[in-house]
Scaffold this motif. Structure first.
Motif, PDB file in Angstrom:
ATOM      1  N   ARG A 451       0.693  -1.206   0.047  1.00 11.19           N
ATOM      2  CA  ARG A 451       0.080  -0.038  -0.094  1.00 11.19           C
ATOM      3  C   ARG A 451       0.943   1.186  -0.164  1.00 11.19           C
ATOM      4  O   ARG A 451       0.297   2.194  -0.777  1.00 11.19           O
ATOM      5  CB  ARG A 451      -1.125   0.018   1.036  1.00 11.19           C
ATOM      6  CG  ARG A 451      -1.859  -1.247   1.205  1.00 11.19           C
ATOM      7  CD  ARG A 451      -2.760  -1.158  -0.022  1.00 11.19           C
ATOM      8  NE  ARG A 451      -3.821  -0.190  -0.180  1.00 11.19           N
ATOM      9  CZ  ARG A 451      -4.409   0.356  -1.332  1.00 11.19           C
ATOM     10  NH1 ARG A 451      -3.915  -0.417  -2.253  1.00 11.19           N
ATOM     11  NH2 ARG A 451      -5.285   1.239  -1.312  1.00 11.19           N
ATOM     12  N   ASN A 452       1.949   1.238   0.524  1.00 12.57           N
ATOM     13  CA  ASN A 452       2.942   2.263   0.558  1.00 12.57           C
ATOM     14  C   ASN A 452       3.360   2.636  -0.804  1.00 12.57           C
ATOM     15  O   ASN A 452       3.377   3.677  -1.291  1.00 12.57           O
ATOM     16  CB  ASN A 452       4.041   2.292   1.403  1.00 12.57           C
ATOM     17  CG  ASN A 452       4.025   2.546   2.751  1.00 12.57           C
ATOM     18  OD1 ASN A 452       4.187   3.855   3.460  1.00 12.57           O
ATOM     19  ND2 ASN A 452       3.162   1.826   3.846  1.00 12.57           N
ATOM     20  N   SER A 453       3.765   1.433  -1.598  1.00  9.89           N
ATOM     21  CA  SER A 453       4.115   1.667  -2.753  1.00  9.89           C
ATOM     22  C   SER A 453       3.176   2.179  -3.717  1.00  9.89           C
ATOM     23  O   SER A 453       3.151   2.926  -4.503  1.00  9.89           O
ATOM     24  CB  SER A 453       4.700   0.299  -3.281  1.00  9.89           C
ATOM     25  OG  SER A 453       5.928  -0.144  -2.590  1.00  9.89           O
ATOM     26  N   ALA A 454       1.871   1.677  -3.431  1.00  4.92           N
ATOM     27  CA  ALA A 454       0.782   2.048  -4.418  1.00  4.92           C
ATOM     28  C   ALA A 454       0.129   3.559  -4.264  1.00  4.92           C
ATOM     29  O   ALA A 454       0.160   4.142  -5.306  1.00  4.92           O
ATOM     30  CB  ALA A 454      -0.598   1.129  -4.034  1.00  4.92           C
ATOM     31  N   VAL A 455       0.412   3.980  -2.893  1.00  5.28           N
ATOM     32  CA  VAL A 455       0.226   5.402  -2.835  1.00  5.28           C
ATOM     33  C   VAL A 455       1.391   6.147  -3.512  1.00  5.28           C
ATOM     34  O   VAL A 455       1.012   7.304  -4.387  1.00  5.28           O
ATOM     35  CB  VAL A 455       0.270   5.965  -1.248  1.00  5.28           C
ATOM     36  CG1 VAL A 455       0.305   7.579  -1.319  1.00  5.28           C
ATOM     37  CG2 VAL A 455      -0.998   5.273  -0.805  1.00  5.28           C
ATOM     38  N   THR A 456       2.644   5.841  -3.512  1.00  4.06           N
ATOM     39  CA  THR A 456       3.623   6.740  -3.988  1.00  4.06           C
ATOM     40  C   THR A 456       3.361   6.678  -5.603  1.00  4.06           C
ATOM     41  O   THR A 456       3.557   7.550  -6.358  1.00  4.06           O
ATOM     42  CB  THR A 456       5.008   5.848  -3.705  1.00  4.06           C
ATOM     43  OG1 THR A 456       5.246   6.060  -2.387  1.00  4.06           O
ATOM     44  CG2 THR A 456       6.325   6.576  -4.295  1.00  4.06           C
ATOM     45  N   SER A 457       3.013   5.480  -6.040  1.00  8.61           N
ATOM     46  CA  SER A 457       2.792   5.308  -7.491  1.00  8.61           C
ATOM     47  C   SER A 457       1.476   6.314  -7.934  1.00  8.61           C
ATOM     48  O   SER A 457       1.836   6.880  -8.961  1.00  8.61           O
ATOM     49  CB  SER A 457       2.580   3.731  -8.027  1.00  8.61           C
ATOM     50  OG  SER A 457       2.497   3.795  -9.159  1.00  8.61           O
ATOM     51  N   TYR A 458       0.548   6.192  -7.349  1.00 14.67           N
ATOM     52  CA  TYR A 458      -0.397   7.005  -7.572  1.00 14.67           C
ATOM     53  C   TYR A 458      -0.234   8.435  -7.677  1.00 14.67           C
ATOM     54  O   TYR A 458      -0.724   9.006  -8.485  1.00 14.67           O
ATOM     55  CB  TYR A 458      -1.729   6.630  -6.776  1.00 14.67           C
ATOM     56  CG  TYR A 458      -3.021   7.721  -6.799  1.00 14.67           C
ATOM     57  CD1 TYR A 458      -3.764   7.289  -7.717  1.00 14.67           C
ATOM     58  CD2 TYR A 458      -3.192   8.821  -5.775  1.00 14.67           C
ATOM     59  CE1 TYR A 458      -4.911   8.359  -8.158  1.00 14.67           C
ATOM     60  CE2 TYR A 458      -4.419   9.489  -6.169  1.00 14.67           C
ATOM     61  CZ  TYR A 458      -5.176   9.317  -7.151  1.00 14.67           C
ATOM     62  OH  TYR A 458      -6.260  10.116  -7.275  1.00 14.67           O
ATOM     63  N   LEU A 459       0.493   8.944  -6.676  1.00 17.00           N
ATOM     64  CA  LEU A 459       0.725  10.646  -6.443  1.00 17.00           C
ATOM     65  C   LEU A 459       1.648  10.847  -7.617  1.00 17.00           C
ATOM     66  O   LEU A 459       1.919  12.127  -7.868  1.00 17.00           O
ATOM     67  CB  LEU A 459       0.997  10.910  -4.972  1.00 17.00           C
ATOM     68  CG  LEU A 459       0.079  10.579  -3.895  1.00 17.00           C
ATOM     69  CD1 LEU A 459       0.637  10.883  -2.717  1.00 17.00           C
ATOM     70  CD2 LEU A 459      -1.079  11.345  -4.324  1.00 17.00           C
ATOM     71  N   ASN A 460       2.639   9.939  -7.966  1.00 21.64           N
ATOM     72  CA  ASN A 460       3.576  10.488  -8.813  1.00 21.64           C
ATOM     73  C   ASN A 460       2.992  10.186 -10.348  1.00 21.64           C
ATOM     74  O   ASN A 460       3.741  10.495 -11.255  1.00 21.64           O
ATOM     75  CB  ASN A 460       4.794   9.429  -8.858  1.00 21.64           C
ATOM     76  CG  ASN A 460       5.566   9.836  -7.685  1.00 21.64           C
ATOM     77  OD1 ASN A 460       5.329  10.886  -7.001  1.00 21.64           O
ATOM     78  ND2 ASN A 460       6.134   8.702  -7.052  1.00 21.64           N
TER      79      ASN A 460
END
Length: 460
Positions: A451-460
């Motif tokens: 989920r941490n990686s998913a947030v980073t990917s979404y916001l970038n």
């Protein structure tokens, strides 16, 4: 002269009786006066009663009731006839369990913690679909609600009995959660992020209903929202209106307003629903498209929008799918009288940290959310609100839900619970083996990283 002697004789008898009576009372019974309740507690009949542990004037002792570094043990004794009444009531209302009209029957019990007994405590089953499903499967590990003065009318000398200041508490059974910790972790994360939520801790319970103590397994002790959450986590001390929506009206979609589904938990005698009515009217107002700035101003006047967006961000990151956006339940609305804004309070988080069952957890973009969920759809459609929401996504994973910190938390809870989880018994567990528990905790650690990686990917 005879009259004088008679007077002295009567006086001596009176003094002797007075002294003997005081001595007898002192030897036989100590009485404790509860000034607030105007009752006298007989400590011969109730020897464990003290003001600090049982009294209504006692301060809320979170350090004892919600101790974070141990697993509490509660021993409960229920008369066999009362246990039969609980089971019969559950059986006869099986088809109504998921209805808000059904409240399981209360019965008295003896409740013991740390070698101290609380007397004639009310206990009943609690839950909706989880209660129905577990009961149908024959699983004895069901959730319970406790009320320490439920039977005060029957035992008036115990009026306003409390458990270290608490009137009601919930024993949640960690239904369908092989990690046994999702309920607790979710509530803690919300509070750490500034979202009001119940205090929680782990406990084990033993119940004797006529055949000796039976180990019911690992539970999560959950603070009651309308008892102490609003009292301690809001500036007005809990004097405002508290609602627990359940049913179509909980969506706030156009055409769903129904006070029967917006249950008031405080100020029930005041038939005033004007605050939730205003929220319903404004969220569905044509001003949203005709005069957006006016609509935003009106909405923020009755609803804490910023707070809701903070909850929405945290809830979406942890994939708590069994609530608003998918399901019309599992939240409270509280009108803080210091702000006159309705504030969101999450509830019943045992289904969090997974992609979803009956329906999928929400995506970060919310593109799939329809107008059936206007509090999400209409807010995210406003650029300013979407930007605030995305800022909270970033803040949550960096300040609260960082994967390394979550791994440490999960490991700590694993070590705390392992022996108790392994000891759960057939018929009172949702684990099929010890490895189920081990695997579930490993899955939570992986989920945090993903989920941490998913947030980073979404916001970038």
């Amino acid at each position: 002269m005879k009259t004088h002697y008679l007077y002295l004789f009567l006086l001596l008898i009176s003094l002797s009786f007075s002294c003997r009576t005081d001595e007898d009372v002192s030897d036989e019974t100590e009485v404790v006066e509860d000034e607030d309740a105007d009752v006298v507690v007989d400590t011969e009949e109730y020897p464990d009663w003290t003001e600090a542990t049982h009294g209504d004037d006692a301060d809320l002792d979170y350090s004892v009731v919600f101790a974070q570094d141990t697993v509490l043990r509660f021993d409960i004794v229920i008369d066999s006839d009362d246990w039969s009444d609980m089971r019969s009531d559950l059986s006869s209302n099986y088809s109504n369990i998921t209805s808000s009209d059904y409240t399981p029957v209360w019965v008295p019990c003896s409740f013991t913690f740390d070698s101290t007994e609380w007397y004639h405590v009310g206990i009943r089953y609690k839950g909706n679909s989880s209660l129905q499903t577990a009961y149908a499967a024959g699983n004895g590990k069901l959730s319970f609600k406790l009320d320490f003065d439920e039977f005060e009318d029957d035992y008036p000398s115990l009026k306003n009995q409390r458990f270290y200041g608490f009137k009601q508490l919930n024993l949640n059974n960690n239904y369908d959660d092989e990690s046994l910790m999702r309920e607790k972790v979710a509530a803690d994360l919300f509070r750490d992020f500034g979202v009001p939520a119940s205090q929680t801790t782990f406990c084990v319970i033993y119940i004797d209903h006529g055949n000796g103590p039976q180990y019911f397994g690992v539970y999560t002790l959950v603070e009651e929202v309308d008892d102490t959450v609003i009292e301690t986590q809001f500036d007005d001390g809990g004097s405002g209106n508290l609602y627990k929506p359940d049913g179509d009206a909980a969506s706030f979609a156009n055409g769903t307003y129904d006070t029967d589904e917006l249950e008031k938990k405080t100020n029930e005698d005041e038939n005033d629903y004007s605050d939730v009515k205003s929220l319903y009217t404004i969220i569905n107002s044509s001003d949203r498209t005709n005069d957006t700035e006016q609509w935003k101003s009106d909405l923020e006047g009755v609803f804490d929008v910023d707070h809701f967006l903070k909850w929405l961000a945290a809830n979406t990151v942890i994939q708590n799918w069994d609530t608003y956006g998918n399901m019309t339940h599992n939240y409270f609305l509280y009108n803080d009288s210091t702000t006159n804004q309705l504030t969101w309070i999450p509830w019943d988080n045992n289904e969090a940290f997974q992609s979803g069952k009956q329906s999928s957890a929400l995506s970060f973009s919310m593109n799939e959310v329809s107008s059936s969920w206007p509090l999400i759809k209409y807010l995210i459609n406003i650029d300013e609100y979407e930007e605030i929401y995305e800022g909270y996504l970033y803040q949550f994973v960096n300040e609260v839900f960082a994967s390394s910190e979550m791994s440490t938390t999960y490991s700590s809870y694993y070590n705390l619970l392992k022996d108790y989880a392994y000891a759960e018994e057939s018929g009172y567990t949702y684990l099929e083996s010890d490895s189920d528990f081990d695997s579930a905790v490993s899955t939570l650690k992986s989920h945090a990283k993903t989920r941490n990686s998913a947030v980073t990917s979404y916001l970038n």
